[in-house]
Write a protein that holds these residues in place. Structure first.
Motif, PDB file in Angstrom:
ATOM      1  N   UNK A 155       0.689  -1.294  -0.059  1.00  0.00           N
ATOM      2  CA  UNK A 155       0.149   0.103   0.030  1.00  0.00           C
ATOM      3  C   UNK A 155       0.972   1.314  -0.085  1.00  0.00           C
ATOM      4  N   UNK A 156       2.064   1.134   0.836  1.00  0.00           N
ATOM      5  CA  UNK A 156       2.866   2.087   0.463  1.00  0.00           C
ATOM      6  C   UNK A 156       3.558   2.565  -0.781  1.00  0.00           C
ATOM      7  N   UNK A 157       3.513   1.287  -1.724  1.00  0.00           N
ATOM      8  CA  UNK A 157       3.954   1.515  -2.838  1.00  0.00           C
ATOM      9  C   UNK A 157       2.928   2.352  -3.834  1.00  0.00           C
ATOM     10  N   UNK A 158       1.544   1.855  -3.235  1.00  0.00           N
ATOM     11  CA  UNK A 158       0.654   2.726  -4.035  1.00  0.00           C
ATOM     12  C   UNK A 158       0.409   4.295  -3.877  1.00  0.00           C
ATOM     13  N   UNK A 159       0.815   4.526  -2.655  1.00  0.00           N
ATOM     14  CA  UNK A 159       1.058   5.829  -2.175  1.00  0.00           C
ATOM     15  C   UNK A 159       1.966   6.669  -3.072  1.00  0.00           C
ATOM     16  N   UNK A 160       3.273   5.935  -2.862  1.00  0.00           N
ATOM     17  CA  UNK A 160       4.295   6.346  -3.914  1.00  0.00           C
ATOM     18  C   UNK A 160       4.316   6.597  -4.973  1.00  0.00           C
ATOM     19  N   UNK A 207      -9.355   8.598  -4.166  1.00  0.00           N
ATOM     20  CA  UNK A 207      -8.040   8.619  -5.140  1.00  0.00           C
ATOM     21  C   UNK A 207      -8.543   7.003  -5.615  1.00  0.00           C
ATOM     22  N   UNK A 208      -9.221   6.974  -6.971  1.00  0.00           N
ATOM     23  CA  UNK A 208      -9.630   5.590  -7.417  1.00  0.00           C
ATOM     24  C   UNK A 208      -8.357   4.633  -7.795  1.00  0.00           C
ATOM     25  N   UNK A 209      -7.495   5.437  -8.382  1.00  0.00           N
ATOM     26  CA  UNK A 209      -6.329   4.389  -8.738  1.00  0.00           C
ATOM     27  C   UNK A 209      -5.518   4.037  -7.628  1.00  0.00           C
ATOM     28  N   UNK A 210      -5.407   4.841  -6.483  1.00  0.00           N
ATOM     29  CA  UNK A 210      -4.875   4.399  -5.289  1.00  0.00           C
ATOM     30  C   UNK A 210      -5.581   3.310  -4.828  1.00  0.00           C
ATOM     31  N   UNK A 211      -6.876   3.333  -4.575  1.00  0.00           N
ATOM     32  CA  UNK A 211      -7.660   2.421  -4.215  1.00  0.00           C
ATOM     33  C   UNK A 211      -7.505   1.124  -4.966  1.00  0.00           C
ATOM     34  N   UNK A 212      -7.705   1.168  -6.226  1.00  0.00           N
ATOM     35  CA  UNK A 212      -7.606  -0.132  -7.061  1.00  0.00           C
ATOM     36  C   UNK A 212      -6.427  -0.873  -6.989  1.00  0.00           C
ATOM     37  N   UNK A 213      -5.124  -0.096  -6.776  1.00  0.00           N
ATOM     38  CA  UNK A 213      -3.824  -0.652  -6.590  1.00  0.00           C
ATOM     39  C   UNK A 213      -3.835  -1.419  -5.349  1.00  0.00           C
ATOM     40  N   UNK A 215      -6.392  -2.746  -3.711  1.00  0.00           N
ATOM     41  CA  UNK A 215      -7.219  -3.954  -3.639  1.00  0.00           C
ATOM     42  C   UNK A 215      -6.665  -5.002  -4.693  1.00  0.00           C
ATOM     43  N   UNK A 216      -6.037  -4.481  -5.531  1.00  0.00           N
ATOM     44  CA  UNK A 216      -5.703  -5.389  -6.760  1.00  0.00           C
ATOM     45  C   UNK A 216      -4.318  -5.975  -6.322  1.00  0.00           C
ATOM     46  N   UNK A 217      -3.584  -5.408  -5.272  1.00  0.00           N
ATOM     47  CA  UNK A 217      -2.143  -5.820  -4.914  1.00  0.00           C
ATOM     48  C   UNK A 217      -1.362  -5.637  -6.112  1.00  0.00           C
ATOM     49  N   UNK A 218      -1.415  -4.604  -6.961  1.00  0.00           N
ATOM     50  CA  UNK A 218      -0.497  -4.205  -7.854  1.00  0.00           C
ATOM     51  C   UNK A 218       0.897  -4.224  -7.558  1.00  0.00           C
ATOM     52  N   UNK A 219       1.284  -3.730  -6.302  1.00  0.00           N
ATOM     53  CA  UNK A 219       2.660  -3.637  -5.873  1.00  0.00           C
ATOM     54  C   UNK A 219       3.243  -4.547  -4.920  1.00  0.00           C
ATOM     55  N   UNK A 220       2.379  -5.818  -4.865  1.00  0.00           N
ATOM     56  CA  UNK A 220       2.747  -6.831  -4.025  1.00  0.00           C
ATOM     57  C   UNK A 220       4.062  -7.177  -4.360  1.00  0.00           C
ATOM     58  N   UNK A 221       4.324  -7.756  -5.574  1.00  0.00           N
ATOM     59  CA  UNK A 221       5.705  -8.110  -5.912  1.00  0.00           C
ATOM     60  C   UNK A 221       6.665  -7.131  -5.626  1.00  0.00           C
ATOM     61  N   UNK A 222       6.504  -5.846  -5.872  1.00  0.00           N
ATOM     62  CA  UNK A 222       7.395  -4.892  -5.527  1.00  0.00           C
ATOM     63  C   UNK A 222       7.624  -4.970  -4.037  1.00  0.00           C
ATOM     64  N   UNK A 223       6.682  -5.064  -3.326  1.00  0.00           N
ATOM     65  CA  UNK A 223       6.969  -5.204  -1.809  1.00  0.00           C
ATOM     66  C   UNK A 223       7.835  -6.228  -1.433  1.00  0.00           C
ATOM     67  N   UNK A 224       7.707  -7.377  -1.995  1.00  0.00           N
ATOM     68  CA  UNK A 224       8.410  -8.524  -1.679  1.00  0.00           C
ATOM     69  C   UNK A 224      10.012  -8.287  -2.063  1.00  0.00           C
TER      70      UNK A 224
END
Length: 273
Positions: A155-160, A207-213, A215-224
């Protein structure tokens, strides 16, 4: 009754008996076949159930799956391989403060609540840049476990991805007395809670894009990948502060500064060094 009729009747009776026996034998055979088939199906089903259970048990978790990916989606405002270099501040700033944190870490929360605003002012003034390295090791602690560190880092990645300023404000909100849970409470594993925290940040609220990212885990791989960068750093605890490769600690201590006074004294010394 004649002997002939008697013999005929007996023959007819024997024939009826034979037919009835054959019919019953066929019926019994069908029943036995059904029992065998049913037993076989039950065995196959049981074996299949065991096999499925074993397969499911050995199936990688979501976080294990995304961790194994070579290429991941990195947020904007990142650099380096897989975007694991996160540096925030004015390019002209000569020094860089390395900050190692785990979102679930209670001591990190204490540090941020005490010195977070000072760090932000220093960055805005160009006193130094900050390099953020996120950890997720608390999720793996045997007595704690969970997914909150990983989920919050994503989620921090989504904020960044929105902006460096949104990242810093969201990080402060996650560590705030209002939102930071006890270390054993895995609240950050819930997207709904992370979005609730985000509602306190103007750039992220609605912020719909932030929310989507999130909920979709867009940056889950980045977090790892970021978590791997922490593991490779050799740092064993959070929060850890470094500048020019040297740890920044409170005077007379081996630990990170926990008050504004301790922090300012330690930073001034590091900037001179």
């Amino acid at each position: 009754m004649s002997a002939r009729n008697s013999q005929a009747n007996k023959a007819a009776a024997r024939e009826r008996l034979r037919v009835e026996r054959e019919r019953q034998a066929k019926k019994d055979k069908v029943r036995r076949q059904l029992v065998v088939i049913g037993s076989t199906v039950a065995v196959i089903a049981a074996a299949g159930g065991v096999a499925y259970g074993v397969m499911q048990a050995n199936k990688p978790t979501h976080w294990e799956s995304v961790s194994s990916k070579k290429n991941v989606t990195a947020p904007k405002n990142t650099e380096g391989e897989n975007g694991t270099t996160v540096v925030i501040g004015k390019p002209a700033a000569k020094k860089t403060l390395e900050l190692y944190e785990d979102s679930r870490c209670p001591v990190c929360a204490t540090f941020e609540q005490a010195a977070g605003e000072t760090v932000k002012k220093d960055i805005d003034a160009g006193k130094y840049k900050i390099k953020y390295i996120g950890a997720t090791f608390i999720d793996g602690e045997k007595s704690i476990n969970g997914e909150g560190s990983k989920n919050a880092l994503s989620a921090l990645g989504a904020a960044l991805n929105v902006s460096p300023e949104a990242f810093m404000e969201y990080k402060a909100a996650l560590y705030s007395t209002k939102f930071h849970p006890a270390e054993t409470d895995d609240k950050f594993s819930k997207d709904s809670y992370l979005l609730e925290v985000a509602d306190s940040v103007a750039a992220l609220k609605s912020n719909s894009e932030f929310k989507k990212n999130v909920e979709d885990g867009t940056f889950d791989g980045w977090a790892m990948k970021m978590s791997d960068a922490f593991d490779d750093s050799g740092v064993g605890a959070t929060p850890t502060l470094k500048m020019d490769g040297k740890k920044i600690v409170a005077a007379g201590s081996k630990n990170a500064p926990m008050t504004v006074e301790q922090f300012n004294a330690a930073i001034d010394k590091a900037l001179k060094g």
